[in-house]
Write a protein that holds these residues in place. Structure first.
Motif, mmCIF file in Angstrom:
data_model
loop_
_atom_site.group_PDB
_atom_site.id
_atom_site.type_symbol
_atom_site.label_atom_id
_atom_site.label_comp_id
_atom_site.label_asym_id
_atom_site.label_seq_id
_atom_site.Cartn_x
_atom_site.Cartn_y
_atom_site.Cartn_z
ATOM 1 N N VAL A 128 -56.490 14.385 38.663
ATOM 2 C CA VAL A 128 -55.362 15.264 38.356
ATOM 3 C C VAL A 128 -55.373 16.397 39.383
ATOM 4 C CG1 VAL A 128 -54.486 16.955 36.684
ATOM 5 C CG2 VAL A 128 -55.318 14.734 35.886
ATOM 6 N N ARG A 129 -54.191 16.688 39.916
ATOM 7 C CA ARG A 129 -54.068 17.778 40.902
ATOM 8 C C ARG A 129 -53.244 18.904 40.308
ATOM 9 N NH1 ARG A 129 -52.460 17.135 47.305
ATOM 10 N NH2 ARG A 129 -52.422 19.349 47.781
ATOM 11 N N LEU A 130 -53.761 20.112 40.377
ATOM 12 C CA LEU A 130 -53.050 21.317 39.924
ATOM 13 C C LEU A 130 -52.869 22.190 41.156
ATOM 14 C CD1 LEU A 130 -52.118 23.033 37.363
ATOM 15 C CD2 LEU A 130 -54.393 24.070 37.467
ATOM 16 N N GLY A 131 -51.717 22.103 41.792
ATOM 17 C CA GLY A 131 -51.538 22.813 43.065
ATOM 18 C C GLY A 131 -52.515 22.256 44.085
ATOM 19 N N ASP A 132 -53.430 23.094 44.543
ATOM 20 C CA ASP A 132 -54.406 22.632 45.531
ATOM 21 C C ASP A 132 -55.810 22.517 44.943
ATOM 22 O OD1 ASP A 132 -52.527 22.228 47.460
ATOM 23 O OD2 ASP A 132 -52.755 24.217 48.355
ATOM 24 N N LEU A 133 -55.878 22.445 43.621
ATOM 25 C CA LEU A 133 -57.165 22.274 42.932
ATOM 26 C C LEU A 133 -57.175 20.879 42.296
ATOM 27 C CD1 LEU A 133 -59.780 23.441 41.680
ATOM 28 C CD2 LEU A 133 -58.359 24.482 39.899
ATOM 29 N N PHE A 134 -58.289 20.167 42.477
ATOM 30 C CA PHE A 134 -58.376 18.791 41.961
ATOM 31 C C PHE A 134 -59.403 18.696 40.839
ATOM 32 C CE2 PHE A 134 -55.958 16.109 44.888
ATOM 33 C CZ PHE A 134 -55.637 17.048 45.854
ATOM 34 N N PHE A 135 -59.073 17.853 39.860
ATOM 35 C CA PHE A 135 -59.998 17.526 38.783
ATOM 36 C C PHE A 135 -60.212 16.016 38.800
ATOM 37 C CE2 PHE A 135 -57.588 21.235 37.483
ATOM 38 C CZ PHE A 135 -58.614 22.128 37.212
ATOM 39 N N VAL A 136 -61.442 15.598 38.544
ATOM 40 C CA VAL A 136 -61.705 14.163 38.425
ATOM 41 C C VAL A 136 -62.404 13.908 37.101
ATOM 42 C CG1 VAL A 136 -63.908 14.288 39.720
ATOM 43 C CG2 VAL A 136 -62.698 12.118 39.522
ATOM 44 N N GLY A 137 -61.977 12.871 36.417
ATOM 45 C CA GLY A 137 -62.611 12.496 35.162
ATOM 46 C C GLY A 137 -63.810 11.605 35.414
ATOM 47 N N ARG A 138 -64.942 11.963 34.794
ATOM 48 C CA ARG A 138 -66.087 11.040 34.776
ATOM 49 C C ARG A 138 -65.856 10.192 33.534
ATOM 50 N NH1 ARG A 138 -70.144 14.541 34.230
ATOM 51 N NH2 ARG A 138 -70.898 14.707 36.345
ATOM 52 N N ARG A 162 -63.288 19.648 40.750
ATOM 53 C CA ARG A 162 -64.081 19.928 39.539
ATOM 54 C C ARG A 162 -64.144 18.656 38.689
ATOM 55 N NH1 ARG A 162 -61.447 25.823 37.896
ATOM 56 N NH2 ARG A 162 -61.863 26.797 39.929
ATOM 57 N N VAL A 163 -65.298 18.430 38.089
ATOM 58 C CA VAL A 163 -65.514 17.213 37.299
ATOM 59 C C VAL A 163 -65.310 17.522 35.817
ATOM 60 C CG1 VAL A 163 -67.175 15.393 36.725
ATOM 61 C CG2 VAL A 163 -67.188 16.427 39.019
ATOM 62 N N VAL A 164 -64.557 16.661 35.155
ATOM 63 C CA VAL A 164 -64.287 16.810 33.724
ATOM 64 C C VAL A 164 -64.764 15.530 33.035
ATOM 65 C CG1 VAL A 164 -62.470 17.072 31.978
ATOM 66 C CG2 VAL A 164 -62.226 18.206 34.201
ATOM 67 N N ASP A 165 -65.550 15.663 31.988
ATOM 68 C CA ASP A 165 -65.993 14.462 31.270
ATOM 69 C C ASP A 165 -64.874 13.964 30.359
ATOM 70 O OD1 ASP A 165 -68.636 13.846 32.187
ATOM 71 O OD2 ASP A 165 -69.232 15.777 31.335
ATOM 72 N N VAL A 166 -64.499 12.714 30.569
ATOM 73 C CA VAL A 166 -63.457 12.111 29.723
ATOM 74 C C VAL A 166 -64.144 11.597 28.455
ATOM 75 C CG1 VAL A 166 -61.789 10.202 29.583
ATOM 76 C CG2 VAL A 166 -62.068 11.481 31.727
ATOM 77 N N PRO A 167 -63.653 11.992 27.282
ATOM 78 C CA PRO A 167 -64.333 11.535 26.060
ATOM 79 C C PRO A 167 -64.274 10.020 25.916
ATOM 80 C CG PRO A 167 -62.333 12.776 25.531
ATOM 81 C CD PRO A 167 -62.500 12.843 27.022
#
Ligand code: GLY
Length: 279
Positions: A128-138, A162-167
């Motif tokens: 997921v991209r929020l402007g110029d910041l990226f998130f990736v789901g583990r 930034r890494v986000v844990d996907v439930p």
């Protein structure tokens, strides 16, 4: 919004619904599609909605040997003029990639191609991209080796990841969140918390939706202020309107039946600047 900013949504690649679609993987939102004609109608309406919002759409032919082939988002990650080809997280989906890759490489002309290998696994639907910041789901589909390869590319491009844990009860990060604008993030209660995303850049906001509207958290915004939303999620609809945006509601029932969301069905990209300048 997946991996492009609003202003980069000039073109989109989509893929037609195969006859084998009822055999698509389904474990989270759906128990499997039941009607290919209805899925084709919904996919057609989706394509029309992209076109109506200024996107030039290319439709790849269906691959009947790959029931999940409409979910092109998982097969390639376009970040500016770079294409990252992940190793898709589910073995049954790996054969979907070659025509998607060939198409993007041709479209992005002189763009850079990177390919994951070894132990790395990733579905594009985890980014997921929020402007110029990226998130990736583990997630079940994206592992730490895949995340490390994405980070190498984003470091090169000077973007933060930034890494986000996907439930465990969700497929991808994009199955449960999206950025309808470059500054707004939708997430559902019971799946994600605002703190999972860390401190956001100034002007960015997280909107927390009720748990039962998790599917509705996947949206697609356009530079004209319109936002595609799935039918049946009133809080999402009201939130989009409260942001001063205009929702465009689509029936996604047969796409949802195979755990697919709005963003799963397209890869957005923008042709290289020198092609745009000659328009
Ligand atoms: N049916 C979408 C996926 O599981 O990859």
């Amino acid at each position: 919004m997946a991996t492009v900013r609003l202003d980069q949504k000039r073109c989109a690649l989509v893929r037609a619904v195969p006859d084998s679609y009822p055999r698509a993987l389904a474990k989270f939102f759906g128990s499997g599609p039941t009607s290919v004609p209805r899925a084709q109608e919904q996919h057609q309406a989706y394509r029309q909605a992209l076109i109506a919002n200024g996107v030039e759409v290319t439709v790849l032919p269906a691959d009947h040997d790959h029931p999940d082939c409409i979910f092109v988002e998982d097969q390639a990650v376009v970040i500016d003029d770079h294409v990252l080809l992940p190793v898709p997280g589910h073995p049954s989906r790996r054969g979907e990639q070659p025509p998607v890759a060939d198409f993007l490489v041709r479209q992005l002309h002189g763009g850079r191609l990177c390919r994951m290998w070894g132990e790395a696994k990733m579905d594009g639907g985890d980014i997921v991209r929020l402007g110029d910041l990226f998130f990736v789901g583990r997630s079940e589909r994206t592992n730490d080796a895949g995340i490390a390869e994405l980070k190498l590319l984003l470091d090169h491009l000077n973007y933060e990841l930034r890494v986000v844990d996907v439930p465990k009860h969700a497929l991808h990060l994009t199955s449960i969140s999206s950025t309808p604008t470059d500054t707004d993030l939708l997430i559902p209660e019971g799946y994600l918390r605002p703190e999972d995303f860390g401190d956001l850049p100034e002007g960015c906001r997280v909107h927390v939706m009720p748990e039962e509207e998790v599917y509705g958290c996947n949206t697609i915004g356009f530079p004209n202020g319109k936002v595609l939303v799935a039918e049946g999620y009133p809080t999402v609809l009201a939130t989009i309107e409260a942001l001063g945006l205009e929702p465009v509601v689509l029936d996604m029932s047969e796409i949802r039946a195979a755990d697919g969301s709005l963003t799963c069905c397209s890869i957005f990209y923008s042709p290289p600047p020198w092609l745009l300048e000659s328009e």
